[in-house]
Design a protein around this motif. Structure first.
Motif, PDB file in Angstrom:
ATOM      1  N   SER A   1       0.834  -1.207   0.000  1.00  0.00           N
ATOM      2  CA  SER A   1       0.000   0.000   0.000  1.00  0.00           C
ATOM      3  C   SER A   1       0.870   1.259   0.000  1.00  0.00           C
ATOM      4  N   GLU A   2       1.992   1.222   0.712  1.00  0.00           N
ATOM      5  CA  GLU A   2       2.906   2.368   0.710  1.00  0.00           C
ATOM      6  C   GLU A   2       3.536   2.553  -0.675  1.00  0.00           C
ATOM      7  N   ARG A   3       3.875   1.435  -1.330  1.00  0.00           N
ATOM      8  CA  ARG A   3       4.445   1.497  -2.679  1.00  0.00           C
ATOM      9  C   ARG A   3       3.442   2.112  -3.656  1.00  0.00           C
ATOM     10  N   ARG A   4       2.181   1.672  -3.561  1.00  0.00           N
ATOM     11  CA  ARG A   4       1.151   2.201  -4.463  1.00  0.00           C
ATOM     12  C   ARG A   4       0.878   3.680  -4.196  1.00  0.00           C
ATOM     13  N   TYR A   5       0.850   4.064  -2.926  1.00  0.00           N
ATOM     14  CA  TYR A   5       0.600   5.475  -2.602  1.00  0.00           C
ATOM     15  C   TYR A   5       1.734   6.356  -3.115  1.00  0.00           C
ATOM     16  N   ALA A   6       2.983   5.888  -2.944  1.00  0.00           N
ATOM     17  CA  ALA A   6       4.134   6.655  -3.439  1.00  0.00           C
ATOM     18  C   ALA A   6       4.059   6.791  -4.965  1.00  0.00           C
ATOM     19  N   ALA A   7       3.683   5.714  -5.662  1.00  0.00           N
ATOM     20  CA  ALA A   7       3.549   5.766  -7.121  1.00  0.00           C
ATOM     21  C   ALA A   7       2.437   6.729  -7.516  1.00  0.00           C
ATOM     22  N   TYR A   8       1.358   6.761  -6.771  1.00  0.00           N
ATOM     23  CA  TYR A   8       0.263   7.701  -7.036  1.00  0.00           C
ATOM     24  C   TYR A   8       0.742   9.133  -6.849  1.00  0.00           C
ATOM     25  N   LYS A   9       1.481   9.394  -5.775  1.00  0.00           N
ATOM     26  CA  LYS A   9       1.990  10.743  -5.502  1.00  0.00           C
ATOM     27  C   LYS A   9       2.960  11.207  -6.579  1.00  0.00           C
ATOM     28  N   ARG A  10       3.727  10.285  -7.159  1.00  0.00           N
ATOM     29  CA  ARG A  10       4.670  10.625  -8.227  1.00  0.00           C
ATOM     30  C   ARG A  10       3.970  10.749  -9.573  1.00  0.00           C
ATOM     31  N   GLY A  11       2.694  10.430  -9.637  1.00  0.00           N
ATOM     32  CA  GLY A  11       1.937  10.517 -10.882  1.00  0.00           C
ATOM     33  C   GLY A  11       2.098   9.307 -11.780  1.00  0.00           C
ATOM     34  N   GLU A  12       2.654   8.229 -11.265  1.00  0.00           N
ATOM     35  CA  GLU A  12       2.881   7.033 -12.068  1.00  0.00           C
ATOM     36  C   GLU A  12       1.608   6.206 -12.249  1.00  0.00           C
ATOM     37  N   ILE A  13       0.691   6.315 -11.324  1.00  0.00           N
ATOM     38  CA  ILE A  13      -0.596   5.620 -11.445  1.00  0.00           C
ATOM     39  C   ILE A  13      -1.713   6.609 -11.140  1.00  0.00           C
ATOM     40  N   GLN A  14      -2.874   6.337 -11.699  1.00  0.00           N
ATOM     41  CA  GLN A  14      -4.033   7.204 -11.499  1.00  0.00           C
ATOM     42  C   GLN A  14      -4.973   6.581 -10.480  1.00  0.00           C
ATOM     43  N   GLY A  15      -5.659   7.441  -9.764  1.00  0.00           N
ATOM     44  CA  GLY A  15      -6.682   6.974  -8.844  1.00  0.00           C
ATOM     45  C   GLY A  15      -7.974   6.680  -9.590  1.00  0.00           C
ATOM     46  N   SER A  16      -8.933   6.085  -8.903  1.00  0.00           N
ATOM     47  CA  SER A  16     -10.238   5.773  -9.474  1.00  0.00           C
ATOM     48  C   SER A  16     -11.314   6.452  -8.654  1.00  0.00           C
ATOM     49  N   THR A  17     -12.360   6.889  -9.331  1.00  0.00           N
ATOM     50  CA  THR A  17     -13.491   7.468  -8.609  1.00  0.00           C
ATOM     51  C   THR A  17     -14.304   6.333  -7.991  1.00  0.00           C
ATOM     52  N   LEU A  18     -15.155   6.681  -7.047  1.00  0.00           N
ATOM     53  CA  LEU A  18     -16.003   5.687  -6.413  1.00  0.00           C
ATOM     54  C   LEU A  18     -16.913   5.023  -7.444  1.00  0.00           C
ATOM     55  N   ASP A  19     -17.441   5.801  -8.371  1.00  0.00           N
ATOM     56  CA  ASP A  19     -18.306   5.226  -9.411  1.00  0.00           C
ATOM     57  C   ASP A  19     -17.554   4.206 -10.269  1.00  0.00           C
ATOM     58  N   GLU A  20     -16.301   4.489 -10.595  1.00  0.00           N
ATOM     59  CA  GLU A  20     -15.495   3.549 -11.385  1.00  0.00           C
ATOM     60  C   GLU A  20     -15.260   2.249 -10.613  1.00  0.00           C
ATOM     61  N   VAL A  21     -14.978   2.379  -9.328  1.00  0.00           N
ATOM     62  CA  VAL A  21     -14.746   1.192  -8.498  1.00  0.00           C
ATOM     63  C   VAL A  21     -16.014   0.361  -8.410  1.00  0.00           C
ATOM     64  N   LYS A  22     -17.162   1.017  -8.186  1.00  0.00           N
ATOM     65  CA  LYS A  22     -18.435   0.305  -8.121  1.00  0.00           C
ATOM     66  C   LYS A  22     -18.731  -0.424  -9.430  1.00  0.00           C
ATOM     67  N   LYS A  23     -18.420   0.218 -10.545  1.00  0.00           N
ATOM     68  CA  LYS A  23     -18.645  -0.392 -11.850  1.00  0.00           C
ATOM     69  C   LYS A  23     -17.791  -1.641 -12.031  1.00  0.00           C
ATOM     70  N   ARG A  24     -16.519  -1.553 -11.629  1.00  0.00           N
ATOM     71  CA  ARG A  24     -15.631  -2.738 -11.733  1.00  0.00           C
ATOM     72  C   ARG A  24     -16.127  -3.867 -10.837  1.00  0.00           C
ATOM     73  N   ILE A  25     -16.602  -3.517  -9.656  1.00  0.00           N
ATOM     74  CA  ILE A  25     -17.099  -4.541  -8.743  1.00  0.00           C
ATOM     75  C   ILE A  25     -18.312  -5.239  -9.339  1.00  0.00           C
ATOM     76  N   ARG A  26     -19.213  -4.472  -9.935  1.00  0.00           N
ATOM     77  CA  ARG A  26     -20.400  -5.076 -10.552  1.00  0.00           C
ATOM     78  C   ARG A  26     -20.019  -5.982 -11.718  1.00  0.00           C
ATOM     79  N   LEU A  27     -19.003  -5.620 -12.457  1.00  0.00           N
ATOM     80  CA  LEU A  27     -18.563  -6.450 -13.577  1.00  0.00           C
ATOM     81  C   LEU A  27     -17.977  -7.775 -13.106  1.00  0.00           C
ATOM     82  N   CYS A  28     -17.365  -7.770 -11.934  1.00  0.00           N
ATOM     83  CA  CYS A  28     -16.743  -8.987 -11.402  1.00  0.00           C
ATOM     84  C   CYS A  28     -17.744  -9.915 -10.733  1.00  0.00           C
ATOM     85  N   SER A  29     -18.861  -9.357 -10.282  1.00  0.00           N
ATOM     86  CA  SER A  29     -19.793 -10.230  -9.553  1.00  0.00           C
ATOM     87  C   SER A  29     -20.858 -10.821 -10.403  1.00  0.00           C
TER      88      SER A  29
END
Length: 107
Positions: A79-107
């Motif tokens: 989690s610290e590695r991912r947060y550091a990568a997010y702070k450096r701009g290497e990865i993008q965050g997801s909105t709550l709606d995007e996360v909910k959509k991915r969860i619905r696709l998996c279930s």
């Protein structure tokens, strides 16, 4: 609470272990000693009042909910590695709606 203290004793935990092991087929039911423990333990548990039964169930569930320090440390590091990568701009965050959509696709 006095009744619950009884269930925390080492001997009772030992009996519970064997009761579940017998139920799950890990130990032979032909062994009279373990069969006797199971019958006695079942009778004792069933004779408890509802509040004490709930306490016993909570204690058993908590005993199963132990975290492995190595796994916990690995998750913290990840989690610290991912947060550091997010702070450096290497990865993008997801909105709550995007996360909910991915969860619905998996279930």
């Amino acid at each position: 609470m006095c009744v619950l203290y009884f269930w925390y004793s080492y001997a009772t935990c030992f009996q519970l272990f064997f009761a579940f092991a017998i139920r799950d087929g890990a130990l032979s039911e032909r062994n009279e000693f373990y069969s006797m423990i199971t019958k006695e333990l079942k009778a004792q548990v069933l004779s408890l009042n509802p509040i004490d039964k709930i306490g016993l169930v909570e204690m058993l569930l908590e005993s199963l909910d132990k975290t492995d320090p190595e796994i916990e440390a690995a998750w913290v590091a990840e989690s610290e590695r991912r947060y550091a990568a997010y702070k450096r701009g290497e990865i993008q965050g997801s909105t709550l709606d995007e996360v909910k959509k991915r969860i619905r696709l998996c279930s």
